[in-house]
Design a protein around this motif. Structure first.
Motif, PDB file in Angstrom:
ATOM      1  N   ASP A 101      23.881 125.543  -2.465  1.00 44.74           N
ATOM      2  CA  ASP A 101      24.546 126.711  -2.705  1.00 44.74           C
ATOM      3  C   ASP A 101      22.455 126.808  -1.061  1.00 44.74           C
ATOM      4  OD1 ASP A 101      21.939 127.602  -3.731  1.00 44.74           O
ATOM      5  OD2 ASP A 101      22.589 128.804  -4.191  1.00 44.74           O
ATOM      6  N   ARG A 102      21.773 126.267  -1.072  1.00 43.00           N
ATOM      7  CA  ARG A 102      20.844 126.652   0.251  1.00 43.00           C
ATOM      8  C   ARG A 102      20.823 125.544   1.768  1.00 43.00           C
ATOM      9  NH1 ARG A 102      17.184 130.324  -1.334  1.00 43.00           N
ATOM     10  NH2 ARG A 102      14.898 129.431   0.103  1.00 43.00           N
ATOM     11  N   PHE A 103      21.922 125.001   1.275  1.00 50.24           N
ATOM     12  CA  PHE A 103      22.606 123.911   2.819  1.00 50.24           C
ATOM     13  C   PHE A 103      24.167 124.884   2.489  1.00 50.24           C
ATOM     14  CE2 PHE A 103      18.915 121.397   0.094  1.00 50.24           C
ATOM     15  CZ  PHE A 103      18.284 120.745   1.271  1.00 50.24           C
ATOM     16  N   VAL A 104      24.285 124.371   4.037  1.00 49.18           N
ATOM     17  CA  VAL A 104      25.289 124.408   4.995  1.00 49.18           C
ATOM     18  C   VAL A 104      25.770 123.031   6.034  1.00 49.18           C
ATOM     19  CG1 VAL A 104      24.894 126.212   6.867  1.00 49.18           C
ATOM     20  CG2 VAL A 104      27.385 126.186   5.705  1.00 49.18           C
TER      21      VAL A 104
ATOM     22  N   GLN B  30      18.314 126.391   4.307  1.00 48.23           N
ATOM     23  CA  GLN B  30      17.371 127.826   4.157  1.00 48.23           C
ATOM     24  C   GLN B  30      16.629 126.997   3.078  1.00 48.23           C
ATOM     25  OE1 GLN B  30      19.274 130.980   4.762  1.00 48.23           O
ATOM     26  NE2 GLN B  30      17.252 131.430   4.261  1.00 48.23           N
ATOM     27  N   VAL B  31      15.160 127.765   3.779  1.00 48.33           N
ATOM     28  CA  VAL B  31      14.312 127.042   3.581  1.00 48.33           C
ATOM     29  C   VAL B  31      13.365 128.553   2.786  1.00 48.33           C
ATOM     30  CG1 VAL B  31      11.835 125.691   3.740  1.00 48.33           C
ATOM     31  CG2 VAL B  31      13.759 124.826   5.016  1.00 48.33           C
ATOM     32  N   ALA B  32      13.280 129.406   2.867  1.00 50.90           N
ATOM     33  CA  ALA B  32      12.512 130.512   2.952  1.00 50.90           C
ATOM     34  C   ALA B  32      13.419 131.409   2.791  1.00 50.90           C
ATOM     35  CB  ALA B  32      10.868 130.582   3.559  1.00 50.90           C
TER      36      ALA B  32
ATOM     37  N   CYS C  78      14.047 128.123   8.382  1.00 53.11           N
ATOM     38  CA  CYS C  78      15.075 127.159   7.982  1.00 53.11           C
ATOM     39  C   CYS C  78      15.572 125.918   8.721  1.00 53.11           C
ATOM     40  CB  CYS C  78      16.695 127.248   9.272  1.00 53.11           C
ATOM     41  SG  CYS C  78      16.789 129.641   8.622  1.00 53.11           S
ATOM     42  N   LYS C  79      15.807 125.411   8.465  1.00 49.76           N
ATOM     43  CA  LYS C  79      15.840 123.506   9.137  1.00 49.76           C
ATOM     44  C   LYS C  79      16.885 123.153   9.868  1.00 49.76           C
ATOM     45  CE  LYS C  79      11.779 122.329   6.926  1.00 49.76           C
ATOM     46  NZ  LYS C  79      10.936 121.580   5.691  1.00 49.76           N
ATOM     47  N   ARG C  80      17.268 121.768  10.234  1.00 51.74           N
ATOM     48  CA  ARG C  80      18.390 121.930  11.000  1.00 51.74           C
ATOM     49  C   ARG C  80      18.092 120.826  11.117  1.00 51.74           C
ATOM     50  NH1 ARG C  80      18.795 124.374  17.018  1.00 51.74           N
ATOM     51  NH2 ARG C  80      16.630 123.338  18.308  1.00 51.74           N
ATOM     52  N   GLY C  81      19.541 120.392  11.005  1.00 55.87           N
ATOM     53  CA  GLY C  81      19.502 118.521  11.001  1.00 55.87           C
ATOM     54  C   GLY C  81      20.706 118.503  12.601  1.00 55.87           C
TER      55      GLY C  81
END
Length: 261
Positions: free
Chosen positions: A37-40, A60-62, A91-94
């Motif tokens: 659930d930390r990724f979408v 979702q990192v923090a 947050c991080k994004r790819g």
């Protein structure tokens, strides 16, 4: 002869080195499990008409601030909140192959499969397509379960999950769409076949009934016009000029004639 020999040798060496790189890539990286659930995965629309989609992956990192917000169902709309604040460290994004790839049966397929979003009827599919072998059936990883305006959440199919790439025990930012060989044996769903509609005879055309012609109505006769009797024609003629009698010379009183010169 010598040039052909070295050309063939160079080709063999190139293919051999490529196979070594592929094997090294497969064994160089490992992966580690993550909290799902930390990724979408998001189908992000782009283009003038916003009818084409690219893959956006958000982590979702923090817990300082949420990185996205979800609403609705079938499909689930996603509101990426990355533009509302400085998400560094939160947050991080790819957005391309540098941020995500496919991993199947503990093998890295990052250099062999291209991830894209394909429309299938009223659904969007996350598909992995082979770059080197176009005839290889594509891999279906997830779907949006519907189409709507805006960003849509991609739900991973059964047998697929998120994981992270590791190198010598160190966790990297690269995210894997991780599955097994059993999960990839799914062909693209075909469009439902059109059911034949039973042909029904057309209803007979109604018999033509004679249409009674309306009774002939005599045209009204024009009333006789009583014209007045023509007036008598009067012709005006120009009177002829009358010659004036020349005056008579008076006769001399003694009866003598006057000579005329």
């Amino acid at each position: 002869m010598m040039s052909k020999f070295w050309s063939a040798a160079l080709t063999v060496a190139t293919l051999f080195n490529a196979s070594l790189v592929q094997s090294a890539s497969a064994s160089l990286f490992n992966n580690t499990e993550v909290q799902q659930d930390r990724f979408v995965a998001i189908a992000s629309p782009f283009g003038v008409e916003r009818r084409r989609y690219s893959l956006l992956l958000v982590e979702q990192v923090a817990n300082t601030r949420p990185c996205w917000r979800e609403s609705g169902s079938s499909p689930i709309r996603v509101d990426p909140l990355l533009l509302d604040f400085d998400f560094t460290g939160v947050c991080k994004r790819g957005t391309d192959g540098n941020g995500y790839s496919i991993r199947i049966d503990d093998e890295d397929f990052g250099g062999r499969y291209l991830l894209s979003i394909v429309r299938d009827g009223d659904d969007l599919l996350l598909v992995g397509s082979s770059i080197r072998e176009p005839n290889t059936p594509p891999v279906i990883i997830g779907r949006t379960n519907g189409i709507a305006d805006g960003h849509l959440k991609i739900n991973l199919n059964p047998g697929w999950r998120f994981s992270k790439r590791t190198y010598q025990g160190q966790v990297l930012d690269h995210v894997y769409f991780t599955g097994s060989s059993a999960a990839i044996a799914q062909p693209l769903p075909s469009a439902p076949s059109a059911r034949p509609v039973p042909s029904q005879p057309l209803p007979p055309a109604p018999s033509a009934r004679p249409v009674a012609s309306p009774p002939a109505v005599p045209l009204p006769t024009a009333p006789a016009l009583s014209l007045p009797a023509p007036d008598r024609e009067i012709i005006f003629t120009r009177p002829e000029p009358q010659t004036q009698p020349s005056p008579q010379q008076p006769s001399p009183p003694d009866g003598r004639t006057v000579p005329v010169f």
